[in-house]
Design an enzyme around this catalytic site. Structure first.
Site, PDB file in Angstrom:
ATOM      1  N   SER A   7      80.644 -53.243 -10.737  1.00 56.23           N
ATOM      2  CA  SER A   7      80.081 -54.589 -10.705  1.00 56.23           C
ATOM      3  C   SER A   7      79.828 -55.014  -9.266  1.00 56.23           C
ATOM      4  O   SER A   7      80.749 -55.068  -8.450  1.00 56.23           O
ATOM      5  CB  SER A   7      81.036 -55.588 -11.356  1.00 56.23           C
ATOM      6  OG  SER A   7      80.588 -56.910 -11.122  1.00 56.23           O
ATOM      7  N   HIS A  32      76.444 -52.712 -12.680  1.00 54.18           N
ATOM      8  CA  HIS A  32      76.729 -53.914 -13.473  1.00 54.18           C
ATOM      9  C   HIS A  32      76.410 -55.154 -12.645  1.00 54.18           C
ATOM     10  O   HIS A  32      76.881 -55.297 -11.509  1.00 54.18           O
ATOM     11  CB  HIS A  32      78.201 -53.921 -13.885  1.00 54.18           C
ATOM     12  CG  HIS A  32      78.524 -54.927 -14.943  1.00 54.18           C
ATOM     13  ND1 HIS A  32      78.292 -54.700 -16.284  1.00 54.18           N
ATOM     14  CD2 HIS A  32      79.076 -56.166 -14.865  1.00 54.18           C
ATOM     15  CE1 HIS A  32      78.692 -55.752 -16.989  1.00 54.18           C
ATOM     16  NE2 HIS A  32      79.159 -56.657 -16.151  1.00 54.18           N
ATOM     17  N   ASP A  34      76.605 -59.199 -12.772  1.00 52.53           N
ATOM     18  CA  ASP A  34      77.195 -60.363 -13.451  1.00 52.53           C
ATOM     19  C   ASP A  34      76.426 -61.623 -13.101  1.00 52.53           C
ATOM     20  O   ASP A  34      76.372 -62.035 -11.935  1.00 52.53           O
ATOM     21  CB  ASP A  34      78.656 -60.534 -13.033  1.00 52.53           C
ATOM     22  CG  ASP A  34      79.553 -59.468 -13.635  1.00 52.53           C
ATOM     23  OD1 ASP A  34      79.543 -59.317 -14.866  1.00 52.53           O
ATOM     24  OD2 ASP A  34      80.255 -58.778 -12.878  1.00 52.53           O
ATOM     25  N   MET A  36      76.169 -65.619 -13.686  1.00 56.79           N
ATOM     26  CA  MET A  36      76.990 -66.766 -14.118  1.00 56.79           C
ATOM     27  C   MET A  36      76.300 -68.059 -13.725  1.00 56.79           C
ATOM     28  O   MET A  36      75.720 -68.161 -12.647  1.00 56.79           O
ATOM     29  CB  MET A  36      78.375 -66.698 -13.473  1.00 56.79           C
ATOM     30  CG  MET A  36      79.105 -65.390 -13.694  1.00 56.79           C
ATOM     31  SD  MET A  36      80.731 -65.389 -12.891  1.00 56.79           S
ATOM     32  CE  MET A  36      81.183 -63.656 -13.081  1.00 56.79           C
ATOM     33  N   HIS A  65      74.712 -58.541 -17.270  1.00 54.93           N
ATOM     34  CA  HIS A  65      75.638 -59.280 -18.130  1.00 54.93           C
ATOM     35  C   HIS A  65      75.400 -60.777 -17.936  1.00 54.93           C
ATOM     36  O   HIS A  65      75.771 -61.343 -16.901  1.00 54.93           O
ATOM     37  CB  HIS A  65      77.065 -58.882 -17.749  1.00 54.93           C
ATOM     38  CG  HIS A  65      78.128 -59.525 -18.566  1.00 54.93           C
ATOM     39  ND1 HIS A  65      79.475 -59.410 -18.268  1.00 54.93           N
ATOM     40  CD2 HIS A  65      78.081 -60.299 -19.685  1.00 54.93           C
ATOM     41  CE1 HIS A  65      80.190 -60.066 -19.143  1.00 54.93           C
ATOM     42  NE2 HIS A  65      79.364 -60.628 -20.018  1.00 54.93           N
ATOM     43  N   MET A  67      76.367 -64.234 -18.436  1.00 56.79           N
ATOM     44  CA  MET A  67      77.431 -65.191 -18.780  1.00 56.79           C
ATOM     45  C   MET A  67      76.881 -66.588 -18.543  1.00 56.79           C
ATOM     46  O   MET A  67      77.304 -67.308 -17.639  1.00 56.79           O
ATOM     47  CB  MET A  67      78.677 -64.903 -17.943  1.00 56.79           C
ATOM     48  CG  MET A  67      79.381 -63.635 -18.366  1.00 56.79           C
ATOM     49  SD  MET A  67      80.714 -63.139 -17.246  1.00 56.79           S
ATOM     50  CE  MET A  67      79.768 -62.208 -16.041  1.00 56.79           C
ATOM     51  N   MET A 136      85.482 -58.300 -23.456  1.00 53.58           N
ATOM     52  CA  MET A 136      86.020 -58.833 -22.209  1.00 53.58           C
ATOM     53  C   MET A 136      87.544 -58.742 -22.240  1.00 53.58           C
ATOM     54  O   MET A 136      88.178 -59.249 -23.169  1.00 53.58           O
ATOM     55  CB  MET A 136      85.593 -60.288 -22.019  1.00 53.58           C
ATOM     56  CG  MET A 136      84.105 -60.493 -21.769  1.00 53.58           C
ATOM     57  SD  MET A 136      83.491 -59.656 -20.279  1.00 53.58           S
ATOM     58  CE  MET A 136      84.504 -60.435 -19.001  1.00 53.58           C
ATOM     59  N   GLY A 144      88.595 -59.515  -9.996  1.00 56.99           N
ATOM     60  CA  GLY A 144      89.946 -59.318  -9.491  1.00 56.99           C
ATOM     61  C   GLY A 144      91.061 -59.784 -10.403  1.00 56.99           C
ATOM     62  O   GLY A 144      92.232 -59.770 -10.010  1.00 56.99           O
ATOM     63  N   ASP A 174      85.255 -54.795 -19.906  1.00 53.81           N
ATOM     64  CA  ASP A 174      85.046 -55.436 -18.602  1.00 53.81           C
ATOM     65  C   ASP A 174      86.223 -56.348 -18.303  1.00 53.81           C
ATOM     66  O   ASP A 174      86.491 -57.287 -19.042  1.00 53.81           O
ATOM     67  CB  ASP A 174      83.740 -56.237 -18.645  1.00 53.81           C
ATOM     68  CG  ASP A 174      83.407 -56.915 -17.330  1.00 53.81           C
ATOM     69  OD1 ASP A 174      84.213 -56.842 -16.378  1.00 53.81           O
ATOM     70  OD2 ASP A 174      82.325 -57.534 -17.254  1.00 53.81           O
ATOM     71  N   GLY A 175      86.909 -56.046 -17.193  1.00 53.36           N
ATOM     72  CA  GLY A 175      87.972 -56.925 -16.736  1.00 53.36           C
ATOM     73  C   GLY A 175      89.276 -56.214 -16.441  1.00 53.36           C
ATOM     74  O   GLY A 175      89.920 -55.708 -17.357  1.00 53.36           O
ATOM     75  N   GLY A 176      89.635 -56.140 -15.174  1.00 51.45           N
ATOM     76  CA  GLY A 176      90.920 -55.564 -14.799  1.00 51.45           C
ATOM     77  C   GLY A 176      91.027 -54.064 -14.966  1.00 51.45           C
ATOM     78  O   GLY A 176      92.129 -53.512 -15.012  1.00 51.45           O
ATOM     79  N   GLY A 196      84.903 -53.638 -10.902  1.00 52.16           N
ATOM     80  CA  GLY A 196      84.426 -54.356  -9.727  1.00 52.16           C
ATOM     81  C   GLY A 196      85.315 -54.143  -8.534  1.00 52.16           C
ATOM     82  O   GLY A 196      85.075 -53.274  -7.693  1.00 52.16           O
ATOM     83  N   SER A 197      86.393 -54.915  -8.464  1.00 53.47           N
ATOM     84  CA  SER A 197      87.293 -54.828  -7.314  1.00 53.47           C
ATOM     85  C   SER A 197      87.971 -53.470  -7.209  1.00 53.47           C
ATOM     86  O   SER A 197      88.287 -53.008  -6.110  1.00 53.47           O
ATOM     87  CB  SER A 197      88.345 -55.941  -7.380  1.00 53.47           C
ATOM     88  OG  SER A 197      89.076 -55.883  -8.591  1.00 53.47           O
TER      89      SER A 197
END
Length: 218
Positions: A7, A32, A34, A36, A65, A67, A136, A144, A174-176, A196-197
């Site tokens: 991401s 990816h 994002d 928003m 994506h 959002m 998600m 992060g 997606d996430g963590g 991402g991070s």
């Protein structure tokens, strides 16, 4: 086949072209992006012009994506900017089937996402129409965040739903996502991972991407 979709939300935007090329050379499968709007999620990020800029510097699949509230208002803009996959949230529109149909009519792959608090049943009536289902594993809005452990069972259930429907849609999480937990998520049936991070926060993007794929393979 395991795919990694870094991401760019976690990339250094002062040198975005360099950051995109670095993960491409490091073995990324998708990029990816994002999007928003500050309404659907508590953050504002980027619009079609960034998709257009990224499209000019890579041939990788652009995994966009949305959002945002009422994504139907902007699908054509993101499609013309060069998106390959456009993912919307079940929670963001009243007319999900119409939105998915519109994405596909524009020649793009359609994805549908559910937030941590949304039941998997929200995907049931659209499964045979989509190309990607996104679970998600954090509450969307910021990079992060830590992976929500209960997401594992949710991924399992969505995998079963896709298999039962004989759907060829990819299952994305997606996430963590990190090297330390990606194998557990893959074991639940996911095959595309947004990172991402974990990637852009590492010293060696390529090594991190390889470590993620190796963890899933083992």
């Amino acid at each position: 086949m395991i795919k990694i979709s870094p991401s760019i939300l976690s990339a250094d935007f002062a040198c975005l072209a360099k950051e995109v090329k670095a993960v491409e050379e490091g073995g990324a499968d998708y990029i990816h992006i994002d999007v928003m709007d500050g309404r659907f999620v508590p953050n504002i990020t980027i619009g079609p012009f960034i998709v257009d800029a990224v499209r000019k510097i890579t041939d990788l699949t652009l995994d966009v994506h949305l959002m945002i509230e009422e994504p139907e208002r902007y699908i054509a803009d993101f499609a013309s900017a060069g998106s390959d996959i456009i993912t919307v949230h079940t929670e963001s529109t009243r007319h999900l089937h119409a939105v998915v149909t519109a994405i596909k009519k524009l020649g793009k792959k359609a994805g549908v996402s559910i937030n941590p608090g949304t039941p998997v049943s929200a995907l049931e009536e659209i499964l045979t129409e989509i190309d990607l289902a996104l679970v998600m594993s954090v509450n969307p809005g910021f990079s992060g965040q830590g992976f929500i452990p209960e997401s594992l069972d949710k991924v399992r259930r969505v995998r079963k739903m896709l298999d039962d429907a004989d759907s060829k849609a990819e299952l994305q999480v997606d996430g963590g996502i990190k090297v330390a937990n990606i194998a557990d998520v893959a074991a639940c049936g996911a095959d595309v991972f947004v990172a991402g991070s974990a990637v852009y926060g590492s010293d060696d993007y390529g090594a991190t991407i390889r470590a993620m794929k190796e963890a899933c393979a083992s």
